[in-house]
Design a protein around this motif. Structure first.
Motif, mmCIF file in Angstrom:
data_model
loop_
_atom_site.group_PDB
_atom_site.id
_atom_site.type_symbol
_atom_site.label_atom_id
_atom_site.label_comp_id
_atom_site.label_asym_id
_atom_site.label_seq_id
_atom_site.Cartn_x
_atom_site.Cartn_y
_atom_site.Cartn_z
ATOM 1 N N ASN A 396 0.838 -1.199 0.000
ATOM 2 C CA ASN A 396 0.000 0.000 0.000
ATOM 3 C C ASN A 396 0.869 1.245 0.000
ATOM 4 O O ASN A 396 0.577 2.224 -0.702
ATOM 5 C CB ASN A 396 -0.908 0.027 1.231
ATOM 6 N N ALA A 400 1.084 4.099 -2.759
ATOM 7 C CA ALA A 400 0.745 5.492 -2.439
ATOM 8 C C ALA A 400 1.851 6.457 -2.854
ATOM 9 O O ALA A 400 1.604 7.642 -3.039
ATOM 10 C CB ALA A 400 0.487 5.625 -0.940
ATOM 11 N N ASP A 424 5.456 6.087 5.037
ATOM 12 C CA ASP A 424 5.784 6.410 3.637
ATOM 13 C C ASP A 424 5.657 7.906 3.411
ATOM 14 O O ASP A 424 5.092 8.621 4.236
ATOM 15 C CB ASP A 424 4.868 5.635 2.682
ATOM 16 N N ILE A 429 -3.768 9.931 3.292
ATOM 17 C CA ILE A 429 -5.138 9.374 3.279
ATOM 18 C C ILE A 429 -6.089 10.426 3.838
ATOM 19 O O ILE A 429 -5.779 11.077 4.845
ATOM 20 C CB ILE A 429 -5.224 8.107 4.164
ATOM 21 N N THR A 443 -11.706 0.310 -1.573
ATOM 22 C CA THR A 443 -10.405 0.634 -2.161
ATOM 23 C C THR A 443 -10.412 2.068 -2.680
ATOM 24 O O THR A 443 -11.462 2.609 -3.019
ATOM 25 C CB THR A 443 -10.062 -0.354 -3.305
ATOM 26 N N GLY A 444 -9.227 2.636 -2.721
ATOM 27 C CA GLY A 444 -9.117 3.992 -3.257
ATOM 28 C C GLY A 444 -8.395 3.942 -4.593
ATOM 29 O O GLY A 444 -8.085 4.974 -5.171
ATOM 30 N N ARG A 445 -8.059 2.715 -5.025
ATOM 31 C CA ARG A 445 -7.290 2.574 -6.286
ATOM 32 C C ARG A 445 -8.179 1.931 -7.348
ATOM 33 O O ARG A 445 -9.045 1.111 -7.027
ATOM 34 C CB ARG A 445 -6.056 1.700 -6.045
ATOM 35 N N THR A 449 -8.468 -4.340 -5.011
ATOM 36 C CA THR A 449 -9.675 -5.103 -4.650
ATOM 37 C C THR A 449 -10.194 -4.678 -3.276
ATOM 38 O O THR A 449 -11.297 -5.036 -2.886
ATOM 39 C CB THR A 449 -9.393 -6.621 -4.624
ATOM 40 N N GLY A 450 -9.375 -3.965 -2.523
ATOM 41 C CA GLY A 450 -9.823 -3.492 -1.202
ATOM 42 C C GLY A 450 -9.869 -4.594 -0.159
ATOM 43 O O GLY A 450 -10.595 -4.489 0.830
ATOM 44 N N LEU A 451 -9.030 -5.640 -0.364
ATOM 45 C CA LEU A 451 -9.035 -6.727 0.634
ATOM 46 C C LEU A 451 -7.755 -6.739 1.482
ATOM 47 O O LEU A 451 -7.712 -7.382 2.524
ATOM 48 C CB LEU A 451 -9.207 -8.082 -0.053
ATOM 49 N N GLY A 452 -6.721 -5.996 1.007
ATOM 50 C CA GLY A 452 -5.431 -6.024 1.715
ATOM 51 C C GLY A 452 -5.552 -5.658 3.189
ATOM 52 O O GLY A 452 -5.182 -6.433 4.078
ATOM 53 N N LEU A 453 -6.124 -4.495 3.487
ATOM 54 C CA LEU A 453 -6.216 -4.046 4.891
ATOM 55 C C LEU A 453 -7.250 -4.847 5.679
ATOM 56 O O LEU A 453 -7.127 -4.994 6.889
ATOM 57 C CB LEU A 453 -6.536 -2.549 4.962
HETATM 58 N N1 LIG Z 1 -0.060 3.979 2.949
HETATM 59 C C1 LIG Z 1 -1.175 4.382 2.297
HETATM 60 N N2 LIG Z 1 -1.193 5.611 1.730
HETATM 61 C C2 LIG Z 1 -2.293 6.054 1.091
HETATM 62 N N3 LIG Z 1 -3.443 5.341 0.979
HETATM 63 C C3 LIG Z 1 -3.476 4.120 1.545
HETATM 64 C C4 LIG Z 1 -2.356 3.568 2.229
HETATM 65 N N4 LIG Z 1 -2.704 2.341 2.655
HETATM 66 C C5 LIG Z 1 -3.967 2.138 2.251
HETATM 67 N N5 LIG Z 1 -4.429 3.175 1.591
HETATM 68 C C6 LIG Z 1 -5.769 3.326 0.969
HETATM 69 O O1 LIG Z 1 -6.604 2.341 1.535
HETATM 70 C C7 LIG Z 1 -7.199 1.571 0.475
HETATM 71 C C8 LIG Z 1 -7.469 0.171 0.924
HETATM 72 O O2 LIG Z 1 -6.283 -0.543 1.006
HETATM 73 P P1 LIG Z 1 -6.312 -2.118 0.848
HETATM 74 O O3 LIG Z 1 -4.931 -2.592 0.977
HETATM 75 O O4 LIG Z 1 -7.319 -2.646 1.785
HETATM 76 O O5 LIG Z 1 -6.873 -2.322 -0.573
HETATM 77 P P2 LIG Z 1 -6.153 -2.044 -1.936
HETATM 78 O O6 LIG Z 1 -4.724 -1.768 -1.703
HETATM 79 O O7 LIG Z 1 -6.935 -1.005 -2.625
HETATM 80 O O8 LIG Z 1 -6.361 -3.421 -2.700
HETATM 81 P P3 LIG Z 1 -5.611 -4.778 -2.436
HETATM 82 O O9 LIG Z 1 -6.664 -5.716 -2.061
HETATM 83 O O10 LIG Z 1 -4.922 -5.091 -3.722
HETATM 84 O O11 LIG Z 1 -4.650 -4.518 -1.317
HETATM 85 C C9 LIG Z 1 -6.225 1.694 -0.642
HETATM 86 O O12 LIG Z 1 -6.867 1.501 -1.876
HETATM 87 C C10 LIG Z 1 -5.717 3.123 -0.487
HETATM 88 O O13 LIG Z 1 -6.614 4.032 -1.058
#
Ligand SMILES: Nc1ncnc2c1ncn2[C@@H]1O[C@H](COP(=O)(O)OP(=O)(O)OP(=O)(O)O)[C@@H](O)[C@H]1O
Ligand SMILES: [Mg+2]
Length: 487
Positions: A396, A400, A424, A429, A443-445, A449-453
């Protein structure tokens, strides 16, 4: 980060428990012994003082009576000898008086004051002093060791002589000292016996109380099957009964709460399944439509050459996207229970940093810095799960930062915790997005997929931890969490 930076803890921290320890001089036992000892000393002191006073009064009165009797007898016995000036008879009387207990001196003088009989031979024939002493009653003048009595010898109202008698108070003083000694001995004896009795009494009481403290500690750890034995019908016994009743109510309330929790969890799970299904359906609808359209276009003869290759490329990328969404979701759905154990957190962080350095494309100018000081290198964690957590956070962060910046991975000790921070210099955010971003499929991208966090969050919950986010738009973000140091 500046003060304006958004900082949010994504779960409520647990409060630390106060250890069960008593200060030695503040224990109930010590206070009980001290108070019983004090009461004993004060009461026995008063009693001993009263006993000594009474004894002193008795001895003084006895000495006074004896003195008066002796002087009267001496006066009567010496009347004739005085009239005839029979010095031999007077000497005999003096010798008899001298043999009486406590007699310090005795003198018989004639009407003119000349000493005719005395226990002090060199005073014979001399004039008696006007008054030897004024200590003819108790208390004696200070420094006077004798009780001095004087009585005139009269015949038909005429003074023919005087008897002076000194009685030593030595025996009386020693008797009083002995009484004091006995009193002090009894005070000490009462102190020892009383303290011992208080100790025995407090031992029995505090043992029962200690049992209650231990039982309460067990309840604090969640054991609601504790029961205290009822060994007496006194206040402690009543307390034990009340305690057992309270535990029974607690057990009942906890079973109720558990039942309600299960029902609620079941309902939440169903709601979650519904929400997730809707999210998955929504997520896969776009790529699926693209796939269907592409297949329709390809199945006819309308497309040739470049157009056909372009549609095939869309078909390829959208099916990959579909595949990624589903496999990420599967990862999320089948996270196993974490099995935390004490391990080398610093090595894990170095490993992730190494993987990242290899993966980063050459054109991206991102520097990766790691700082794990001694004392903040070991922690309690599930190795595979923690690698997933750190990896998601660094991905992430890299996403970012775009083309360049500094990514730092740090550990620090805070009490018995190790704080892990991924910082970073990326886009930052928005404050109101911080609480949302850990939810699944948020997700903000464009290609996220919005599953990482969501995965990170689930794993941290299993480690009894939480994410803490601090971020400033255009400056960067710091995402951290705590782990038990385990030592
Ligand atoms: N370090 C960061 N700086 C800025 N935005 C962040 C950061 N970490 C997370 N985010 C925001 O939080 C959102 C959700 O993150 P998350 O990891 O859950 O999903 P993702 O990265 O969009 O998809 P993926 O499932 O591939 O990780 C990101 O899309 C981003 O917009
Ligand atoms: Mg991510």
């Amino acid at each position: 980060m500046t003060a304006a930076a958004a900082k949010t803890a994504l779960a409520t921290p647990t409060a630390g428990a106060v250890p069960l320890r008593t200060a030695p001089l503040q224990t109930l036992r010590f206070r009980l012994i001290l108070s019983v000892a004090l009461v004993h000393v004060v009461l026995m002191g008063i009693f001993a003082a009263a006993a000594v006073r009474e004894q002193a009064d008795r001895i003084e009165q006895e000495l006074l009576n004896r003195g008066h009797a002796l002087i009267s007898m001496t006066a009567v016995a010496s009347t004739n000898a005085l009239l005839t000036e029979d010095l031999g008879a007077l000497a005999e009387i003096i010798q008899k008086v001298e043999r009486q207990p406590d007699v310090a001196f005795c003198e018989i003088s004639d009407s003119r004051g000349y000493i005719l009989g005395t226990t002090t031979p060199d005073r014979l024939g001399k004039r008696r002093p006007p008054r030897v002493s004024h200590s003819d009653r108790f208390p004696l003048a200070s420094g006077d060791p004798t009780l001095d009595l004087r009585e005139d010898i009269r015949i038909a109202g005429q003074v023919v002589g005087t008897v002076t008698l000194g009685l030593s108070t030595y025996r009386m003083d020693s008797a009083m000292h002995k009484t004091w000694r006995d009193g002090i001995f009894f005070i000490l004896l009462a102190l020892v016996v009383g303290s011992f009795a208080a100790w025995a009494l407090s031992l029995a009481t505090t043992r029962k109380l200690r049992g209650m403290v231990e039982a309460t500690a067990k309840i604090g750890k969640g054991d609601l099957d504790v029961q205290l034995p009822i060994t007496s019908r006194d206040e402690i016994g009543m307390l034990a009964i009340a305690f057992n009743n309270m535990v029974a109510s607690l057990r009942h309330a906890s079973e109720e709460a558990l039942r309600e929790h299960r029902q609620r969890t079941q309902a939440e799970r169903l709601a979650c399944v519904g929400e997730m299904s809707a999210s998955i359906a929504h997520e896969i609808r776009n790529p699926l439509s693209a796939v269907i359209n592409s297949v329709n276009l390809l199945s006819g003869d309308a497309l040739h050459g470049d157009e056909r290759s372009q549609v095939i490329s869309i078909l390829n990328s959208e099916s990959h996207r579909l595949n990624r969404i589903l496999s990420d979701f599967l990862d999320f759905a089948k996270i196993r229970e974490s099995q935390p154990a004490r391990g080398n957190l610093a090595a894990l962080i170095e490993e992730v940093a190494g993987m990242l350095r290899q993966d980063l494309p050459q054109e991206k100018n991102i520097r990766v810095a790691v700082a794990c000081p001694p004392g903040a290198r070991l922690a309690v964690f599930d190795h595979d799960h923690m690698r997933q957590v750190v990896w998601n956070l660094v991905l992430n962060a890299v996403q970012a930062m775009g083309d360049g910046g500094l990514l730092s991975l740090r550990t620090a000790r805070r009490g018995d915790k190790i704080v892990v921070t991924v910082a970073d210099t990326g886009c930052g955010i928005k404050p109101d997005f911080i609480k949302e971003m850990t939810k699944p499929f948020v997700t903000g991208r464009r290609d996220g997929t919005g599953l990482g966090l969501a995965i990170v969050q689930r794993i941290l919950i299993q480690h009894r931890s939480q994410l803490s986010v601090s971020s400033e738009l255009g400056i960067g973000s710091e995402i951290s969490f705590e782990l038990d140091s385990g030592g």
